[in-house]
Design a protein around this motif. Structure first.
Motif, PDB file in Angstrom:
ATOM      1  N   LEU A  69       1.056  -1.260   0.132  1.00 23.28           N
ATOM      2  CA  LEU A  69      -0.016  -0.050   0.083  1.00 23.28           C
ATOM      3  C   LEU A  69       0.926   1.509  -0.050  1.00 23.28           C
ATOM      4  O   LEU A  69       0.690   2.271  -0.867  1.00 23.28           O
ATOM      5  N   ALA A  70       1.765   1.179   0.570  1.00 22.75           N
ATOM      6  CA  ALA A  70       2.844   2.492   0.848  1.00 22.75           C
ATOM      7  C   ALA A  70       3.365   2.881  -0.627  1.00 22.75           C
ATOM      8  O   ALA A  70       3.251   4.004  -0.886  1.00 22.75           O
ATOM      9  N   THR A  71       3.830   1.924  -1.048  1.00 22.55           N
ATOM     10  CA  THR A  71       4.615   2.122  -2.490  1.00 22.55           C
ATOM     11  C   THR A  71       3.330   2.273  -3.456  1.00 22.55           C
ATOM     12  O   THR A  71       3.738   3.202  -4.466  1.00 22.55           O
ATOM     13  N   PHE A  72       2.336   1.599  -3.464  1.00 23.91           N
ATOM     14  CA  PHE A  72       1.176   1.938  -4.469  1.00 23.91           C
ATOM     15  C   PHE A  72       0.879   3.423  -4.337  1.00 23.91           C
ATOM     16  O   PHE A  72       0.693   4.087  -5.523  1.00 23.91           O
ATOM     17  N   TYR A  73       0.596   4.057  -3.157  1.00 22.89           N
ATOM     18  CA  TYR A  73       0.547   5.436  -2.647  1.00 22.89           C
ATOM     19  C   TYR A  73       1.719   6.125  -2.525  1.00 22.89           C
ATOM     20  O   TYR A  73       1.593   6.676  -1.535  1.00 22.89           O
ATOM     21  N   SER A  74       2.803   5.942  -3.076  1.00 24.46           N
ATOM     22  CA  SER A  74       4.145   6.411  -2.804  1.00 24.46           C
ATOM     23  C   SER A  74       4.002   7.800  -2.782  1.00 24.46           C
ATOM     24  O   SER A  74       4.808   8.440  -2.019  1.00 24.46           O
ATOM     25  N   HIS A  75       3.261   8.670  -3.456  1.00 29.39           N
ATOM     26  CA  HIS A  75       3.366  10.230  -3.418  1.00 29.39           C
ATOM     27  C   HIS A  75       2.848  10.417  -2.156  1.00 29.39           C
ATOM     28  O   HIS A  75       3.169  11.830  -1.897  1.00 29.39           O
ATOM     29  N   LEU A  76       2.326   9.783  -1.508  1.00 28.37           N
ATOM     30  CA  LEU A  76       1.631   9.905  -0.111  1.00 28.37           C
ATOM     31  C   LEU A  76       2.426   9.379   0.944  1.00 28.37           C
ATOM     32  O   LEU A  76       3.059  10.362   1.992  1.00 28.37           O
ATOM     33  N   PHE A  77       2.710   8.207   0.958  1.00 25.85           N
ATOM     34  CA  PHE A  77       3.326   7.654   2.210  1.00 25.85           C
ATOM     35  C   PHE A  77       4.870   7.686   2.154  1.00 25.85           C
ATOM     36  O   PHE A  77       5.599   7.358   3.148  1.00 25.85           O
TER      37      PHE A  77
END
Length: 409
Positions: free
Chosen positions: A39-47
């Motif tokens: 999840l962190a890398t899928f939403y890398s722009h955030l996490f």
């Protein structure tokens, strides 16, 4: 500079930095046993971006922000009133923009509790053990994006446009090339089992993507199923938007008042310029990670977003592209003329390459800092950020020791 100015900026930046860490910290804590890294890398722009490069940017912009506030507080006519009104305006805009981004029709996967995602078996239930689903289990679909990202350079050719241009005719079914659909098809466990994949048409995949989006939205609609990470994200999103608007405002105002900056803050100017340039270099990663996320999200949700962050992302990229050019031409003015010329030529060449090879660059970066990123690449990014922070702190400390003693108020 006034000591009170330094303290105020330090407190504001501390709160913003804490919001960066809080969102990622909540994800790691809550999804530790549910593949938080996917999840962190899928939403890398955030996490990934904010707790690493966002903090680098805050450290880089500390001296410029102090100079900006001190200048308006002491040397600009009606500067104190202007600053207070501007600060409140940016804060209000941040809240409004954050509200608009949260109001999109697509809920994020991390906004649902991990146990709810783990219990999701797809449609029909248990279909992930078969050859095809009407809709894959949500968490399994995200993990499949990560698996493919780590084994294949380039995912853009697998995305489906589920909102085609009404002014263009649709291609015939016989000419359409079936492709793998992340929203409906399980990946085989073995590397040599790819021939067993069932490929889907655009119409079939778009139906599965709509069902997946509806499933995530339905999970989120029940307040008892909403995650702590999503709650923290909603609380901290205005701080992230404020951070970006603040960078734009400070940069434009310092460039606009360049002569006043040189006149009143000559001893600090090297540190201010260095901080702006390093902060800008760190912020260049944001539009890259944003486009990496858009490419990954298109595999599950389809291309052609109708609202929320995915719809506004191109505007963010355009704004920060213009912002970077501003910094290049204004805050590099006092550097060696030969180096300055080489840097500008390099920027033009780099921009031309990025335009010509845009898709290939994004394809590669999805693997490196997007959904395919692993512990090694994240460690390297963190080390780069730490080195940048140490350089900034060391040089700023030395220059502060040589600068005139600050006034208390």
């Amino acid at each position: 500079m006034l000591v009170g100015v330094r303290i105020f900026i330090a407190l504001v930046f501390f709160v913003i930095g804490l919001s960066f860490l809080a969102t990622t910290g909540a994800l790691v804590y809550e999804f530790w046993d549910t593949d938080w890294l996917a999840l962190a890398t899928f939403y890398s722009h955030l996490f990934v971006f904010f707790p690493i490069f966002g903090i680098v940017t805050l450290v880089g912009f500390y001296a410029p922000a102090c100079a900006f506030l001190d200048m308006y507080w002491r040397h600009v006519p009606l500067g104190r009133l202007r600053f207070v009104v501007g600060f409140l305006t940016v804060a209000l805009l941040s809240f409004i923009i954050a509200q608009q981004m949260r109001a999109g029709p697509e809920r994020s996967v991390f906004e649902v509790k991990p146990e709810v995602l783990a219990a999701d078996k797809g449609e029909p239930a248990g279909c992930a053990d078969q050859a095809i689903c009407q809709r894959m289990p949500v968490l399994a679909a995200v993990k499949n994006v990560r698996r493919v990202s780590q084994s294949r350079i380039g995912l853009s050719d697998l995305a489906r446009n589920c909102t085609p241009d009404p002014l263009k005719g649709a291609g015939t079914g016989s000419l359409e090339q079936p492709r793998y659909c992340f929203a409906s098809t399980p990946l085989p466990a073995g590397e040599g089992q790819a021939s067993k994949l069932r490929l889907s048409t655009d119409a079939e995949c778009c139906r599965a993507q709509k069902q997946l989006v509806s499933a995530v939205n339905a999970m989120y609609d029940d307040p008892a199923r909403r995650s702590l990470t999503g709650l923290v994200h909603n609380w901290t999103l205005p701080f992230k938007v404020f951070f970006m608007l603040m960078l734009l405002t400070i940069s434009f105002m310092l460039a606009f008042r360049r002569r006043s900056l040189e006149h009143h803050y000559g001893p600090y100017l090297d540190g201010i310029e260095r901080g702006v340039l390093i902060g800008a270099a760190a912020m260049v990663i944001f539009p890259i990670m944003t486009h990496a996320f858009l490419q990954s999200a298109a595999l599950l949700y389809g291309a052609g977003p109708i609202g929320g962050f995915r719809a506004s992302a191109p505007l963010f990229s355009l704004a920060f592209g213009a912002w970077a050019l501003l910094l290049l031409f204004y805050f590099y003015g006092r550097r060696d003329k030969e180096i300055q010329g080489l840097a500008r030529i390099g920027g033009v060449i780099g921009g031309a390459v990025a335009i010509v090879k845009y898709e290939q660059i994004i394809d590669f970066l999805v693997r490196l800092i997007g959904s395919g990123a692993g512990y090694v690449s994240l460690t390297v990014l963190t080390l780069i950020a730490v080195v940048a922070i140490l350089v900034l702190v060391r040089k700023t400390t030395r220059e502060a020791a040589r600068a005139p003693r600050d006034a208390a108020l």
